[in-house]
Structure formats: C-alpha cells, structure tokens
Design a protein around this motif. Structure first.
Motif, PDB file in Angstrom:
ATOM      1  N   LYS A 126      45.780  -5.204  -2.744  1.00  0.00           N
ATOM      2  CA  LYS A 126      45.535  -5.511  -4.169  1.00  0.00           C
ATOM      3  C   LYS A 126      44.120  -6.001  -4.404  1.00  0.00           C
ATOM      4  CE  LYS A 126      50.066  -6.345  -6.199  1.00  0.00           C
ATOM      5  NZ  LYS A 126      51.093  -7.381  -5.969  1.00  0.00           N
ATOM      6  N   LYS A 127      43.610  -6.774  -3.440  1.00  0.00           N
ATOM      7  CA  LYS A 127      42.242  -7.292  -3.578  1.00  0.00           C
ATOM      8  C   LYS A 127      41.229  -6.157  -3.681  1.00  0.00           C
ATOM      9  CE  LYS A 127      42.690 -11.794  -1.470  1.00  0.00           C
ATOM     10  NZ  LYS A 127      43.025 -12.224  -0.117  1.00  0.00           N
ATOM     11  N   GLN A 128      41.539  -5.050  -3.022  1.00  0.00           N
ATOM     12  CA  GLN A 128      40.652  -3.874  -3.066  1.00  0.00           C
ATOM     13  C   GLN A 128      41.116  -2.910  -4.155  1.00  0.00           C
ATOM     14  OE1 GLN A 128      37.550  -3.586  -1.202  1.00  0.00           O
ATOM     15  NE2 GLN A 128      38.415  -1.828  -0.114  1.00  0.00           N
ATOM     16  N   ASN A 129      42.122  -3.358  -4.924  1.00  0.00           N
ATOM     17  CA  ASN A 129      42.705  -2.531  -5.976  1.00  0.00           C
ATOM     18  C   ASN A 129      43.261  -1.216  -5.411  1.00  0.00           C
ATOM     19  OD1 ASN A 129      43.456  -1.873  -8.535  1.00  0.00           O
ATOM     20  ND2 ASN A 129      41.398  -1.285  -9.213  1.00  0.00           N
ATOM     21  N   ILE A 130      43.869  -1.317  -4.228  1.00  0.00           N
ATOM     22  CA  ILE A 130      44.451  -0.137  -3.587  1.00  0.00           C
ATOM     23  C   ILE A 130      45.973  -0.212  -3.659  1.00  0.00           C
ATOM     24  CG2 ILE A 130      44.857   0.917  -1.306  1.00  0.00           C
ATOM     25  CD1 ILE A 130      41.864   0.532  -0.783  1.00  0.00           C
ATOM     26  N   GLU A 131      46.570   0.916  -4.023  1.00  0.00           N
ATOM     27  CA  GLU A 131      48.022   0.963  -4.135  1.00  0.00           C
ATOM     28  C   GLU A 131      48.599   1.568  -2.849  1.00  0.00           C
ATOM     29  OE1 GLU A 131      51.340   2.999  -7.111  1.00  0.00           O
ATOM     30  OE2 GLU A 131      49.218   3.507  -7.320  1.00  0.00           O
ATOM     31  N   ILE A 132      49.632   0.950  -2.293  1.00  0.00           N
ATOM     32  CA  ILE A 132      50.274   1.510  -1.096  1.00  0.00           C
ATOM     33  C   ILE A 132      51.588   2.146  -1.516  1.00  0.00           C
ATOM     34  CG2 ILE A 132      51.084   1.079   1.252  1.00  0.00           C
ATOM     35  CD1 ILE A 132      49.417  -1.422   1.359  1.00  0.00           C
ATOM     36  N   ILE A 133      51.728   3.429  -1.221  1.00  0.00           N
ATOM     37  CA  ILE A 133      52.929   4.155  -1.645  1.00  0.00           C
ATOM     38  C   ILE A 133      53.699   4.625  -0.416  1.00  0.00           C
ATOM     39  CG2 ILE A 133      53.770   6.143  -2.966  1.00  0.00           C
ATOM     40  CD1 ILE A 133      50.860   6.033  -4.291  1.00  0.00           C
ATOM     41  N   VAL A 134      54.945   4.217  -0.302  1.00  0.00           N
ATOM     42  CA  VAL A 134      55.773   4.686   0.816  1.00  0.00           C
ATOM     43  C   VAL A 134      56.669   5.801   0.289  1.00  0.00           C
ATOM     44  CG1 VAL A 134      57.418   4.032   2.608  1.00  0.00           C
ATOM     45  CG2 VAL A 134      55.760   2.354   1.785  1.00  0.00           C
ATOM     46  N   ASP A 135      56.601   6.951   0.950  1.00  0.00           N
ATOM     47  CA  ASP A 135      57.410   8.101   0.551  1.00  0.00           C
ATOM     48  C   ASP A 135      58.863   7.865   0.952  1.00  0.00           C
ATOM     49  OD1 ASP A 135      58.533  10.690   0.258  1.00  0.00           O
ATOM     50  OD2 ASP A 135      57.912  11.159   2.316  1.00  0.00           O
ATOM     51  N   LEU A 136      59.714   7.685  -0.039  1.00  0.00           N
ATOM     52  CA  LEU A 136      61.112   7.397   0.282  1.00  0.00           C
ATOM     53  C   LEU A 136      62.036   8.549  -0.104  1.00  0.00           C
ATOM     54  CD1 LEU A 136      61.227   3.596  -0.564  1.00  0.00           C
ATOM     55  CD2 LEU A 136      61.318   4.644   1.680  1.00  0.00           C
ATOM     56  N   LYS A 137      61.476   9.763  -0.129  1.00  0.00           N
ATOM     57  CA  LYS A 137      62.293  10.925  -0.469  1.00  0.00           C
ATOM     58  C   LYS A 137      63.286  11.279   0.643  1.00  0.00           C
ATOM     59  CE  LYS A 137      58.895  13.739  -1.744  1.00  0.00           C
ATOM     60  NZ  LYS A 137      57.716  12.849  -1.890  1.00  0.00           N
ATOM     61  N   ILE A 163      42.734   0.464   3.977  1.00  0.00           N
ATOM     62  CA  ILE A 163      42.258  -0.473   2.949  1.00  0.00           C
ATOM     63  C   ILE A 163      40.751  -0.709   3.121  1.00  0.00           C
ATOM     64  CG2 ILE A 163      42.468  -2.816   2.004  1.00  0.00           C
ATOM     65  CD1 ILE A 163      45.398  -2.822   3.039  1.00  0.00           C
ATOM     66  N   LYS A 164      40.352  -0.934   4.390  1.00  0.00           N
ATOM     67  CA  LYS A 164      38.931  -1.219   4.660  1.00  0.00           C
ATOM     68  C   LYS A 164      38.027  -0.053   4.260  1.00  0.00           C
ATOM     69  CE  LYS A 164      39.116  -2.348   9.049  1.00  0.00           C
ATOM     70  NZ  LYS A 164      38.930  -2.875  10.411  1.00  0.00           N
ATOM     71  N   TYR A 165      38.487   1.159   4.584  1.00  0.00           N
ATOM     72  CA  TYR A 165      37.626   2.329   4.357  1.00  0.00           C
ATOM     73  C   TYR A 165      38.081   3.143   3.152  1.00  0.00           C
ATOM     74  CZ  TYR A 165      36.501   0.767   9.010  1.00  0.00           C
ATOM     75  OH  TYR A 165      36.167  -0.024  10.070  1.00  0.00           O
ATOM     76  N   GLY A 166      39.046   2.595   2.425  1.00  0.00           N
ATOM     77  CA  GLY A 166      39.509   3.258   1.213  1.00  0.00           C
ATOM     78  C   GLY A 166      38.563   2.990   0.073  1.00  0.00           C
ATOM     79  N   LYS A 167      38.766   3.718  -1.023  1.00  0.00           N
ATOM     80  CA  LYS A 167      37.870   3.426  -2.157  1.00  0.00           C
ATOM     81  C   LYS A 167      38.564   2.487  -3.129  1.00  0.00           C
ATOM     82  CE  LYS A 167      38.929   7.233  -5.282  1.00  0.00           C
ATOM     83  NZ  LYS A 167      38.957   8.659  -5.062  1.00  0.00           N
ATOM     84  N   GLU A 168      37.765   1.693  -3.788  1.00  0.00           N
ATOM     85  CA  GLU A 168      38.234   0.754  -4.814  1.00  0.00           C
ATOM     86  C   GLU A 168      39.099   1.534  -5.802  1.00  0.00           C
ATOM     87  OE1 GLU A 168      37.125  -2.589  -5.440  1.00  0.00           O
ATOM     88  OE2 GLU A 168      38.261  -2.634  -7.312  1.00  0.00           O
ATOM     89  N   GLY A 169      40.312   1.060  -6.029  1.00  0.00           N
ATOM     90  CA  GLY A 169      41.205   1.761  -6.948  1.00  0.00           C
ATOM     91  C   GLY A 169      41.910   2.952  -6.303  1.00  0.00           C
ATOM     92  N   GLY A 170      41.813   3.050  -4.992  1.00  0.00           N
ATOM     93  CA  GLY A 170      42.391   4.203  -4.298  1.00  0.00           C
ATOM     94  C   GLY A 170      43.880   4.042  -3.972  1.00  0.00           C
ATOM     95  N   LYS A 171      44.365   4.996  -3.180  1.00  0.00           N
ATOM     96  CA  LYS A 171      45.780   4.989  -2.810  1.00  0.00           C
ATOM     97  C   LYS A 171      45.927   5.180  -1.300  1.00  0.00           C
ATOM     98  CE  LYS A 171      48.145   6.892  -6.873  1.00  0.00           C
ATOM     99  NZ  LYS A 171      47.062   6.902  -7.869  1.00  0.00           N
ATOM    100  N   THR A 172      46.925   4.502  -0.731  1.00  0.00           N
ATOM    101  CA  THR A 172      47.321   4.762   0.652  1.00  0.00           C
ATOM    102  C   THR A 172      48.748   5.273   0.598  1.00  0.00           C
ATOM    103  OG1 THR A 172      45.928   3.022   1.589  1.00  0.00           O
ATOM    104  CG2 THR A 172      47.850   3.663   2.864  1.00  0.00           C
ATOM    105  N   LYS A 173      48.976   6.449   1.181  1.00  0.00           N
ATOM    106  CA  LYS A 173      50.340   6.985   1.188  1.00  0.00           C
ATOM    107  C   LYS A 173      50.893   6.981   2.594  1.00  0.00           C
ATOM    108  CE  LYS A 173      50.141  10.094  -2.735  1.00  0.00           C
ATOM    109  NZ  LYS A 173      49.376  11.305  -3.008  1.00  0.00           N
ATOM    110  N   ILE A 174      52.161   6.609   2.719  1.00  0.00           N
ATOM    111  CA  ILE A 174      52.806   6.650   4.031  1.00  0.00           C
ATOM    112  C   ILE A 174      53.962   7.627   3.956  1.00  0.00           C
ATOM    113  CG2 ILE A 174      53.941   5.287   5.832  1.00  0.00           C
ATOM    114  CD1 ILE A 174      52.423   2.870   4.418  1.00  0.00           C
TER     115      ILE A 174
END
Ligand code: ADP
Length: 261
Positions: A126-137, A163-174
């Motif tokens: 959140k501090k980096q404004n990054i959203e973490i999305i876990v695929d629960l399909k 998070i470290k190398y992501g962009k501000e406002g970006g997304k991480t998908k798992i």
C-alpha cells in the motif's frame, strides 16, 4: 599419483583431463575471489555510512541540532538493520549450499499460505500504492508437499521484489496453476522489468541490475539466490521471464499432494 602412460593416445587423454581439472580449479578460485570481494563491498557500504553518522554526531551535532542528530541516529540504525539482514541471508545461503538445512516436508494448502503471506505484505504494498491480487478462480484448497515455512520465505521474497521493483500504482498478480503432478505458482508485476541479458543472472548471489543499484532500493542481492536454493532443495524448478518496461514474472513449481490427508 599420476598414472603410467604407455601410448600416445593415453598421454593425450590424460593431458586433456588434467587441463580441464585445472580449468575447473581456476573457475572455483575466481568464483571464491569474486564472492569475497562482493561480501566485503556489501559490508563496507553500510559500515562507512554508520561511521560517517557517528563522526558527525561526535563533532558536536548532538548539541547543535537535535533534530538532525536524531535523523542521523535513525539512519545509522537502518544501516545496522541492513547489515543484520545481510548476515542472516549469508548464513541461510551457506546452510542451504552445504546441505545443513533439512527440508521439513508436510502437506498444506498453498492457497491458504499465499493468502496469509499476502496479508503480511499488504501494508508494505500500500505504501507503494501497489495492489496485490491473488487469482482465486481455481478450486481450493490446493494441497502440496513442501516445507511450509521455507516456501513462505520464497513467496515473501518474490512479492517483496514485485513491490520494490514495481511501479507506483502498479499491480502484483499471483496465479496458481495445477499441472499433472505439480502446482505452478507465478508472481507477476507490471514494473520496470529486467533486461534480457540480465535475466539469467538474477538468481546469482549478489547480482543486481544497474537500475536497482542506482535506485538504492535493492537489498543484498541474495533474495533470489535463496529462492532458487530452497526450490531446488525440493527438487523443483524456478523460472523468470520479463519484458523491459512491461513487467516481470517469477514462477516455481511444487509437488502436488495426491490426497488431502
Ligand atoms: P535484491 O535484494 O537486490 O532485491 P534479489 O536477489 O531479490 O536481490 O534480486 C536480484 C536483482 O534482480 C535485483 O537487484 C533486481 O535488479 C532484479 N529483480 C528481482 N526481482 C525483480 C522484479 N520483480 N522486477 C525487476 N527486477 C527484479
């Protein structure tokens, strides 16, 4: 202990074998030298910084500017944390490399572990404004046979990097993909990406791209090396793919548990 050689062919083969042994020793020696020089470099940077802060404090800043002095103490303390992380990582790597760490295999739900781990990292993201999305399909629970604690370390390192190398406002998908006998887990970000020439090297100890060096955000450069060691200790594989400016995916496999019990 050199053998007695009678034919020219034997002599030639012996010479070839000897020279490849020498090449191997030379490579090992080079590797050892580089490793030591990397370690000393990694230690010097925070130590010099701490030394600098202390010198300035001793030179009277304590009395002159208490706010600045507090700031310097905090910075010194951050550098000490960095040294502590470095020592812990080195310790972990050397144990993994010398096989001193035993892997405790148990059956557990990988989806649950991922959700639990994401929970730990959500504030940092959140501090980096990054959203973490876990695929629960997928239908879960998804049971795997692995060392739960070490696999959590792997997931932390991968999400942390995204998070470290992501962009501000970006997304991480798992994503979690069931394969035949394995489960594939992938962590994808839409950050700065990794140049193609650097991609095969990111799992090397201490390797950092110039970008992460110049941005001063990287940790020790040991995180992915630990990831690789842990996964390989499970007889499984890790991979990475990336497009510069688009993003990066790190993935690893785990052994699927045949039944839930
Ligand atoms: P570090 O402590 O520097 O993050 P790692 O071993 O985890 O060390 O990663 C090694 C290097 O690989 C990083 O310094 C960075 O240059 C690159 N890297 C790792 N993950 C990513 C990512 N998700 N996106 C872009 N670059 C990455």
């Amino acid at each position: 202990e050199d053998p007695i050689l009678s034919t020219e062919k034997e002599v030639r083969e012996w010479a070839i074998q000897k020279s490849s042994e020498i090449d191997q020793l030379k490579a090992q020696e080079k590797f050892r030298r580089e490793f030591l020089s990397n370690i000393s470099h990694e230690f010097k940077t925070p130590l010099f910084a701490i030394q600098g802060y202390i010198e300035t404090l001793k030179d009277g800043m304590m009395e002159d500017d208490i706010d600045m002095a507090t700031n310097f103490l905090n910075k010194a303390s951050k550098n000490i944390d960095r040294l502590t992380y470095l020592i812990n990582d080195l310790d972990e790597i050397s144990k993994l490399e010398t096989g001193q760490i035993s892997i405790h295999i148990e059956k557990f739900d990988i989806v649950e572990l991922i959700l639990e781990t994401v929970d730990h990292l959500i504030d940092k993201a959140k501090k980096q404004n990054i959203e973490i999305i876990v695929d629960l399909k997928i239908t879960h629970p998804v049971f795997v046979k692995a060392d739960r604690q070490r696999i959590q370390q792997v997931i932390i390192n991968l999400i942390d990097n995204s998070i470290k190398y992501g962009k501000e406002g970006g997304k991480t998908k798992i994503n979690i993909y069931p394969l035949l006998d394995q489960i594939l887990i992938e962590v994808t970000d839409n950050g700065q990406g990794i140049e193609e020439k650097n991609l095969p090297r990111v799992f090397e100890r201490f390797f950092r791209t110039d970008k992460s060096r110049s941005r001063e955000i990287g940790g020790s450069g040991l995180g992915l090396s630990i990831v690789k060691h842990i996964i390989e200790a499970h007889q499984q594989t890790v991979h990475a793919r990336s497009t510069e400016g688009i993003g990066t995916t790190f993935g690893f496999t785990l052994e699927k548990a045949k039944s839930a019990l």
